[in-house]
Scaffold this active site. Sequence first.
Site, PDB file in Angstrom:
ATOM      1  N   LEU A  97       0.803  -1.233   0.000  1.00  0.00           N
ATOM      2  CA  LEU A  97       0.000   0.000   0.000  1.00  0.00           C
ATOM      3  C   LEU A  97       0.830   1.274   0.000  1.00  0.00           C
ATOM      4  CD1 LEU A  97      -2.670  -1.075   2.677  1.00  0.00           C
ATOM      5  CD2 LEU A  97      -2.551  -1.659   0.244  1.00  0.00           C
ATOM      6  N   CYS A  98       2.044   1.241  -0.527  1.00  0.00           N
ATOM      7  CA  CYS A  98       2.897   2.439  -0.579  1.00  0.00           C
ATOM      8  C   CYS A  98       3.081   3.050   0.802  1.00  0.00           C
ATOM      9  CB  CYS A  98       2.322   3.476  -1.541  1.00  0.00           C
ATOM     10  SG  CYS A  98       2.359   2.959  -3.267  1.00  0.00           S
ATOM     11  N   ASN A  99       3.216   2.193   1.810  1.00  0.00           N
ATOM     12  CA  ASN A  99       3.413   2.677   3.179  1.00  0.00           C
ATOM     13  C   ASN A  99       4.401   1.747   3.879  1.00  0.00           C
ATOM     14  OD1 ASN A  99       3.012   3.386   6.020  1.00  0.00           O
ATOM     15  ND2 ASN A  99       1.251   4.548   5.279  1.00  0.00           N
TER      16      ASN A  99
END
Length: 842
Positions: free
Chosen positions: A401-403
Amino acid sequence: MAQNLDAQYNAAVERFRSEEFPMIRVDSIYLDHAGTTLCPKSLLEAFARDMAGNLYGNPHSASNSSQLSTSRIEDIRLQALQLFGASPDEFDLVFVANATAGIKLVSESLRARDGGFGFLYHQASHTSLVGVREEAQSSICLSEDETEELLAGSTTSLDLVTRSPPGAVLLAYTAQSNFDGRRYPLTWADKVRRAHASGCTPICTLLDAASFVSTSPLHLGESKAAPDFTVLSFYKIFGFPDLGALIVRKQAWHLFESRKYFGGGTVDMVVNFKESWHAPKNGFLHERLEDGTLPIHNILALGSAIKIHQGLFGPMRTVSSHATFLAQEMITNLQNLHHSNGEKVCTLYSPYPKPNVDGNGWNQGPIIAFNICTSNGSWVSLGEFEKLASLRDINIRTGSLCNPGGIAIALALEPWEMKRNFSAGLRCGADNDMALGKPTGVIRASLGAMSTTSDVDRFVAFIVEFFCDDGAASRDLQTPRVQPSLASGEAELCVDSLTIYPIKSCAGYSIPHGKQWQVRPEGLAWDREWCLLHRGSGQALSQKRYPKMALIKPVVDLESGRLAVGYLGEPIPYLPERVSVPLSHDPSVFRPSTYVSAAPSRVCGDQVATKIYHDDELNEFFSKAIGVPCVLARFPPGSQHGDAQRSSKARLQKHQITTDQESDVQEVHPGSGTTTDSTWGNDKSQNILLSNESPILLINLASVDALNQEIKSRKGSSAVRIPTSAFRANVVLRRTDESRPDGAQGLPYAEERWRGLTIGNQTYTMLGACRRCQMVCVDQVTGCRGDEPFSTLSKTRRFDGKVFFGVHMAWGPGSPSNNVVAARGDVAYPTIEVGERVLVHV
């Protein structure tokens, strides 16, 4: 009272959703609002009327149309500021492409200052915030405790980024985690400013509000307590337009003074002949930062978006209450799911939403991050979850999730583990998402203004249907490890049919009865030797995304020495009846090799040096047939060398291991991305052409019949028989004597326990069970997609969280019975034929 209000909101959305959001089909569920929410039809209609009814010009001109554009843009800029409770007297709004573009603009401006800048960022930051560290002189990722210490006045972290005094220090954080929906106090900017007011180096603050504003009101209020910079994306609120904003406190305008670049429209005068000099505009900040012509039409659409959204859903606080209520319902329902043995179905990483202590808003947004466990405690693969979700048209996000901070904390992933996973080939979005039995990503369901209780209920029902073991039929089957009863070598089977698929993912070509077909180490002759590549990305196309590929019918014409290809779909104007290419390796029909190397092809994640045909009419035939710009490419035998070589990925699965085979199976060293592998069979990896996993795919008619019986028992009269073509196998076996009682070879799925086969006088090694995806649901005659047989396979043929049907196998010259004859310098390979008897090695 709150539930009554939400019921009214939900009923209102249900009334207009089919009209305003026709893209949400009756059976669809959209749960990726954190990625982008959906755009109402009335917004598009209002925007179209505006464009058709008004003449808008470039704002940099002085004409009437240009002045109209300028006037409208400034009105909408003011509306956007008011939307976020920001007075134009204290803030300015800069239009940017998206939140990331706003972050980049800030970081590049601070980098240009004397001494650059130091960077502090919270652990829950989006990747776009983390990337700022590469622009900074020094940087530190702050944990929860370290952030609290900084807000309380501690200089420990601050000292670490100011050893070489920077021109400024930037503290960046998110208002709401895009990973799990946790919200962080909007008061941090004011607290850190007060706590370090007497420091030598100024601390400026950057708030990432992109995730937060999608369903919650943002009120920046007085500038003295607000972040210096706030970034957001409007498409996360309205679905359209694709536009972002950077909101800047006027007290922070000076931080852009060192910015070097200037574009058209941001200067009052430029001298570039004999001298280099320019005079930046000295009015509003946005006049100096909005380089070039603004995205005029996107900004004009924003005005319509604000008005339409408020008309449909009311104030943002109402949207927030509704989305929070739905999140509470989903979390409660997922938490309450249990397998028949009492084990929880879901592991949740998002807390239950509660009101903030000060009564202002909620501590959690409508984002639910979780993973699914089987009844025996193993994790369900994200890839398998996505296949089933896609089958039911559930639109949802999976992965990291791009985190990076959020995923590391939730899954307890240490830096060395993440690096090991990367080295083992694990990537976000790749099909392989498990490392030594541990997940590398999560499932994220996110809700929006137009979500309803029905979306939540149907999604939870989907989890129950496919992943909740009710004890009646295990969702994750544990096949007993038994010794097959029949002796090796007993004949009971024969080859029912042979099929090759010359062009990867297109229709098959059935080998005629009585025709001996050549077998090579890479598979059956001409099988998956060609593919269609996307003109832009170089990615090999597949039916999973383009089901119309099933209507492209290749025919191997050995007499003429050509591969002829026709299209079996609805007539397309000016599309030739058929095209053809030579079967021989004629170099004149391909583009020069130097052209190919500039844009390598990708097949199933592998980089492959294919040979691309240069005939424009040939490539146009395929592009028109499936409606995608593509080219025909070839990867013939002998192309496998160096980095271009492809090897079989098939391996023995845990459920295939019988008692006497256990000693033949060894554990693989950590970092390989797998847990077990087979050591019997060929000790060399099998080369393959463009097939997904192995040289040859085999299925057993007894297994197809058993699957159809299972589908019929579940669906009754509505069941449609699944043909063997759905499984795209090269070899189909059947019983030779249907009157005999079932033996081991006649049992459904017995093929998964075979070590090998002798077909004719040639021996084949079984490489492992075939992992399946939703592509088996594409009707190979019509190109239409349904939900069977994958829906039933996922409930009856799931092992270790993966779905299997059919087996991989390979022929190789290494076996004693497999003789390769050399004649006049050419290799004479053996053949296989329909009707040949089959001996099973167990």
